[in-house]
Each structure stands twice: as structure tokens, then as C-alpha cells.
Write a protein that holds these residues in place. Structure first.
Motif, mmCIF file in Angstrom:
data_model
loop_
_atom_site.group_PDB
_atom_site.id
_atom_site.type_symbol
_atom_site.label_atom_id
_atom_site.label_comp_id
_atom_site.label_asym_id
_atom_site.label_seq_id
_atom_site.Cartn_x
_atom_site.Cartn_y
_atom_site.Cartn_z
ATOM 1 N N GLN A 174 0.833 -1.206 0.000
ATOM 2 C CA GLN A 174 0.000 0.000 0.000
ATOM 3 C C GLN A 174 0.868 1.257 0.000
ATOM 4 N N LEU A 175 1.901 1.259 0.813
ATOM 5 C CA LEU A 175 2.810 2.411 0.837
ATOM 6 C C LEU A 175 3.472 2.615 -0.522
ATOM 7 N N LEU B 191 5.400 12.421 0.732
ATOM 8 C CA LEU B 191 6.486 11.475 0.442
ATOM 9 C C LEU B 191 7.437 11.365 1.631
ATOM 10 N N LYS B 192 7.676 12.479 2.294
ATOM 11 C CA LYS B 192 8.531 12.458 3.483
ATOM 12 C C LYS B 192 7.874 11.644 4.596
ATOM 13 N N GLY C 223 7.629 6.762 7.945
ATOM 14 C CA GLY C 223 6.688 5.811 8.539
ATOM 15 C C GLY C 223 5.474 6.467 9.175
ATOM 16 N N GLU C 224 5.228 7.736 8.839
ATOM 17 C CA GLU C 224 4.104 8.469 9.420
ATOM 18 C C GLU C 224 2.929 8.612 8.463
#
Length: 123
Positions: free
Chosen positions: A5-6, A71-72, A77-78
Motif C-alpha cells: 500500500q505504501l 512522500l517524506k 513511517g508516518e
């Protein structure tokens, strides 16, 4: 959110960023290639089109900044978590607005506060 998904959202954001950058280049090229017409009506028409194009370019530039921030968040991971509550934002909302930083409930609260603020200022 799982790795697939990411990766999907990262690719989607990168593609959207690329499209926006290409459109901004086209707008800049159109502006720089325009020659001044002696006809006042043509010049006025161009200036109106230019005004619209510049507003659009401004929105697109801000969207690029939001994409970079998203994107950051993926890298940190946020991504996919509400900045206000820490709750998951939800796939449906991210599909609709991949740059979302707030879950729907937090966004609704924010909009209600903004509406209340505008209302109290008499706008």
C-alpha cells in the motif's frame, strides 16, 4: 498500512508530482513565449488568461509542496496517520486525497472551526 500500500501511494504521489511539474513548465513556456500585441483587446485577453494561469500555477506549486511532505511521511513511517489524533486516516480518504494529513473527523473539526471563525468575523 502494509508495504504494498505504501509503495502504491508513493508511486501515485510521484506520478502526480511529475504531471504537475510538466504542466508548470508548459505554463512558464507559454508566458515567456508571449509577444506583446499592439491590439489592446488581445493584450487584455492575454492578461486575463495569464492571471488565471498564475493562480493555477500557485495552487499546483502548493500541491507539489504537499506531495513532497506526503512522500517524506512515507519515508518516516508516518504516512496514513492523522497528525492531530494519531489515528489511521483510512484508505478511502487517501485514495481521494493522497496528501491528506488529517483523518476525516479531524478535518471536519478543522473546517467547522474555520467556518465559525469566518462567521464571527462577519464574512
Amino acid at each position: 498500512m502494509n508495504a504494498a500500500q505504501l509503495a502504491f501511494f508513493r508511486e501515485r504521489l510521484l506520478n502526480e508530482r511529475k504531471e504537475l511539474e510538466e504542466h508548470l513548465k508548459e505554463v512558464k513556456a507559454a508566458i515567456s513565449s508571449h509577444e506583446r500585441d499592439s491590439d489592446e483587446a488581445d493584450q487584455a485577453s492575454f492578461e486575463e488568461e495569464l492571471s488565471l494561469a498564475l493562480r493555477q500555477a500557485d495552487r499546483e506549486s502548493r500541491l507539489i509542496n504537499n506531495i513532497d511532505a506526503a512522500l517524506k511521511r512515507i519515508e518516516n513511517g508516518e504516512y496514513g496517520y492523522c497528525e492531530e489524533t494519531g489515528d489511521p486516516i483510512g484508505i478511502a480518504r487517501l485514495l481521494f486525497r493522497p496528501t491528506a494529513k488529517l483523518c476525516i473527523e479531524a478535518k471536519e473539526r478543522q473546517e467547522q472551526k474555520e467556518h465559525h471563525y469566518r462567521k464571527t468575523r462577519g464574512e
